[in-house]
Enzyme design. Structure first.
Site, PDB file in Angstrom:
ATOM      1  N   GLY A  11      39.642  54.605  59.368  1.00  0.00           N
ATOM      2  CA  GLY A  11      38.767  53.697  60.123  1.00  0.00           C
ATOM      3  C   GLY A  11      39.169  53.672  61.596  1.00  0.00           C
ATOM      4  O   GLY A  11      40.357  53.625  61.909  1.00  0.00           O
ATOM      5  N   ARG A  72      37.312  59.833  56.873  1.00  0.00           N
ATOM      6  CA  ARG A  72      38.225  59.610  55.748  1.00  0.00           C
ATOM      7  C   ARG A  72      38.141  60.882  54.909  1.00  0.00           C
ATOM      8  O   ARG A  72      37.086  61.182  54.347  1.00  0.00           O
ATOM      9  CB  ARG A  72      37.786  58.395  54.931  1.00  0.00           C
ATOM     10  CG  ARG A  72      37.791  57.094  55.731  1.00  0.00           C
ATOM     11  CD  ARG A  72      37.554  55.908  54.817  1.00  0.00           C
ATOM     12  NE  ARG A  72      37.257  54.701  55.566  1.00  0.00           N
ATOM     13  CZ  ARG A  72      38.178  53.904  56.123  1.00  0.00           C
ATOM     14  NH1 ARG A  72      39.452  54.196  56.012  1.00  0.00           N
ATOM     15  NH2 ARG A  72      37.822  52.817  56.773  1.00  0.00           N
ATOM     16  N   ASP A 103      47.504  53.709  56.988  1.00  0.00           N
ATOM     17  CA  ASP A 103      48.302  54.100  55.837  1.00  0.00           C
ATOM     18  C   ASP A 103      47.882  55.453  55.223  1.00  0.00           C
ATOM     19  O   ASP A 103      48.718  56.342  55.038  1.00  0.00           O
ATOM     20  CB  ASP A 103      48.126  52.961  54.807  1.00  0.00           C
ATOM     21  CG  ASP A 103      49.100  53.073  53.685  1.00  0.00           C
ATOM     22  OD1 ASP A 103      50.285  53.297  53.974  1.00  0.00           O
ATOM     23  OD2 ASP A 103      48.682  52.960  52.517  1.00  0.00           O
ATOM     24  N   THR A 126      44.954  50.925  63.220  1.00  0.00           N
ATOM     25  CA  THR A 126      44.058  50.312  62.222  1.00  0.00           C
ATOM     26  C   THR A 126      43.931  48.834  62.552  1.00  0.00           C
ATOM     27  O   THR A 126      44.930  48.195  62.922  1.00  0.00           O
ATOM     28  CB  THR A 126      44.580  50.473  60.777  1.00  0.00           C
ATOM     29  OG1 THR A 126      43.866  49.567  59.923  1.00  0.00           O
ATOM     30  CG2 THR A 126      46.065  50.169  60.643  1.00  0.00           C
ATOM     31  N   ASP A 128      43.606  46.575  60.505  1.00  0.00           N
ATOM     32  CA  ASP A 128      44.085  45.762  59.378  1.00  0.00           C
ATOM     33  C   ASP A 128      45.482  45.169  59.550  1.00  0.00           C
ATOM     34  O   ASP A 128      45.829  44.206  58.869  1.00  0.00           O
ATOM     35  CB  ASP A 128      44.079  46.598  58.091  1.00  0.00           C
ATOM     36  CG  ASP A 128      42.678  46.891  57.595  1.00  0.00           C
ATOM     37  OD1 ASP A 128      41.719  46.450  58.258  1.00  0.00           O
ATOM     38  OD2 ASP A 128      42.538  47.553  56.564  1.00  0.00           O
ATOM     39  N   ASP A 130      48.215  46.384  58.432  1.00  0.00           N
ATOM     40  CA  ASP A 130      48.741  46.387  57.062  1.00  0.00           C
ATOM     41  C   ASP A 130      49.939  47.316  56.872  1.00  0.00           C
ATOM     42  O   ASP A 130      50.229  47.734  55.753  1.00  0.00           O
ATOM     43  CB  ASP A 130      47.617  46.769  56.078  1.00  0.00           C
ATOM     44  CG  ASP A 130      46.988  48.110  56.404  1.00  0.00           C
ATOM     45  OD1 ASP A 130      47.291  48.686  57.471  1.00  0.00           O
ATOM     46  OD2 ASP A 130      46.182  48.598  55.589  1.00  0.00           O
ATOM     47  N   ARG A 172      40.957  44.644  53.040  1.00  0.00           N
ATOM     48  CA  ARG A 172      40.782  44.803  51.586  1.00  0.00           C
ATOM     49  C   ARG A 172      42.009  44.327  50.826  1.00  0.00           C
ATOM     50  O   ARG A 172      41.907  43.658  49.811  1.00  0.00           O
ATOM     51  CB  ARG A 172      40.502  46.272  51.239  1.00  0.00           C
ATOM     52  CG  ARG A 172      39.033  46.585  51.256  1.00  0.00           C
ATOM     53  CD  ARG A 172      38.795  48.032  50.980  1.00  0.00           C
ATOM     54  NE  ARG A 172      39.374  48.864  52.042  1.00  0.00           N
ATOM     55  CZ  ARG A 172      38.979  50.081  52.348  1.00  0.00           C
ATOM     56  NH1 ARG A 172      38.023  50.648  51.667  1.00  0.00           N
ATOM     57  NH2 ARG A 172      39.537  50.759  53.322  1.00  0.00           N
TER      58      ARG A 172
HETATM   59  O1  F6P Z   1      40.808  50.313  57.281  1.00  0.00           O
HETATM   60  C1  F6P Z   1      40.099  49.611  58.224  1.00  0.00           C
HETATM   61  C2  F6P Z   1      38.877  48.967  57.638  1.00  0.00           C
HETATM   62  O2  F6P Z   1      38.153  48.418  58.707  1.00  0.00           O
HETATM   63  C3  F6P Z   1      39.105  47.924  56.548  1.00  0.00           C
HETATM   64  O3  F6P Z   1      39.425  46.660  57.036  1.00  0.00           O
HETATM   65  C4  F6P Z   1      37.796  47.939  55.832  1.00  0.00           C
HETATM   66  O4  F6P Z   1      37.958  47.490  54.515  1.00  0.00           O
HETATM   67  C5  F6P Z   1      37.409  49.372  55.881  1.00  0.00           C
HETATM   68  O5  F6P Z   1      38.040  49.912  57.005  1.00  0.00           O
HETATM   69  C6  F6P Z   1      35.923  49.625  55.945  1.00  0.00           C
HETATM   70  O6  F6P Z   1      35.740  50.997  55.885  1.00  0.00           O
HETATM   71  P1  F6P Z   1      34.388  51.756  56.194  1.00  0.00           P
HETATM   72  O7  F6P Z   1      34.135  51.667  57.660  1.00  0.00           O
HETATM   73  O8  F6P Z   1      34.652  53.146  55.763  1.00  0.00           O
HETATM   74  O9  F6P Z   1      33.327  51.060  55.425  1.00  0.00           O
END
Ligand code: F6P
Length: 320
Positions: A11, A72, A103, A126, A128, A130, A172
């Protein structure tokens, strides 16, 4: 080391561009060549890269998103994908790799290091927050500030109508966005994946705040628990106050990075290249107690993120 590769993965996060700039400029300062790999590991597997120059990174320090784009890439977790990635690196004579991501992206870097001996440096990017080894990840501060902006606006309308606002933020598995946005917006309640929620306790806290003269309530919920709509449905069954749901969604991933994120980006990017220049790979950079640090990538990805219960208690004590 004469030639390095650079990619952003997973992300996107505000500050990735500023980190790209810092990596490219530091490398050029040391007389190294930098190849920008587009679309993360997918671009590495498909061989989509170009040499970046001083001016390739002009006018991006203030921009959200990532100039190199991102993806991803599940293929990177397979042996075939990794072999293909390594062969692209070899083909271009790339001796070290900087990976900006979270991660999952670090796990890809770890495979390149562990299985193929490619020196890699991870920059934590990120929203997050995390990753346990670093106090902050790139993009977290900006994302929380974006959430604050929205929650401030929600508070205006919620108070006018004497309502409860349930605001869903990202995260998440990690409740840090909810925790930090909750504390700093004056939310009365946060609901995070790390702590099982108790609806009776939530209603008690709301009722107590209303008895104390409060005219609205903000509940910040992390997406990993459930969506705002589902939570509103449950809450509306046990309260007579009117409840409304707002999902902030991808808005919190965009926007111009804050000063804090730009500063981290400058320091992380600079440090990453200095390590590679000295022939040091297999590290991640981070910040701990206000100091830029680096540590072993394998150790870093094996650390489990701890929730800050002290901050959670602080919120409970001061938001009433
Ligand atoms: O990993 C970062 C993040 O923004 C998370 O907080 C979220 O759950 C996820 O990416 C959303 O991913 P996508 O943009 O692929 O829907």
């Amino acid at each position: 080391m004469k030639r390095i590769g650079l990619l952003t993965s997973g992300g996107d996060a505000p500050g990735m561009n500023a980190a790209i700039r810092a990596v490219v400029r530091t490398a050029i300062y040391y007389g190294m060549e930098v190849y920008g790999i587009e679309r993360g590991y997918a671009g590495l597997i498909e061989d989509t890269m170009y040499e970046m120059q001083m001016r390739s990174v002009s006018d991006i320090v203030q921009r959200g998103g990532t100039k190199l784009r991102t993806a991803r890439c599940l293929e990177m977790l397979t042996a075939d994908g990794q072999k293909q990635a390594v062969s692209t690196l070899e083909k271009h004579g790339i001796e070290g790799l900087v990976v900006i991501g979270g991660d999952g992206s670090f796990r890809g870097a770890k495979c390149l290091t562990e299985n193929y001996g490619i020196p890699t440096i991870g920059i934590p990017g990120t929203i997050d927050n995390d990753l346990e080894y670093t106090d902050y990840t790139l993009g977290f501060d900006t994302a929380v500030n974006t959430c604050l902006d929205i929650i401030n606006k929600l508070r205006d309308t919620m108070t006018s109508h004497e309502r409860i606002s349930v605001v869903e933020v990202m995260g998440r598995h990690c409740g840090d966005i909810a925790l930090y946005a909750g504390i700093t917006s004056g939310a009365e309640i946060i609901v995070v994946p790390e702590i099982a929620y108790d609806m009776e306790d939530i209603v008690m806290r709301i009722n107590r705040s209303r008895a104390n003269g409060k005219r609205s309530n903000i509940i910040v919920i992390a997406e990993g628990v459930m969506g705002a709509d589902a939570f509103v449905k449950q809450l509306q069954e046990v309260t007579t106050y009117s409840v409304r749901a707002t999902t902030i969604g991808h808005i919190q991933r965009g926007g111009s990075p804050s000063m804090a994120d730009r500063m981290l980006a400058a320091q992380f990017g600079n440090k990453a290249v200095r390590l590679l220049k000295d022939g040091i790979g297999n590290r991640v950079v981070g910040i701990r107690k206000n100091e830029i640090i680096d540590m072993d990538i394998i150790e870093a990805v094996s650390m489990k993120k701890k929730f800050n219960y002290e901050l959670y208690e602080t919120l409970q004590m001061i938001s009433m």
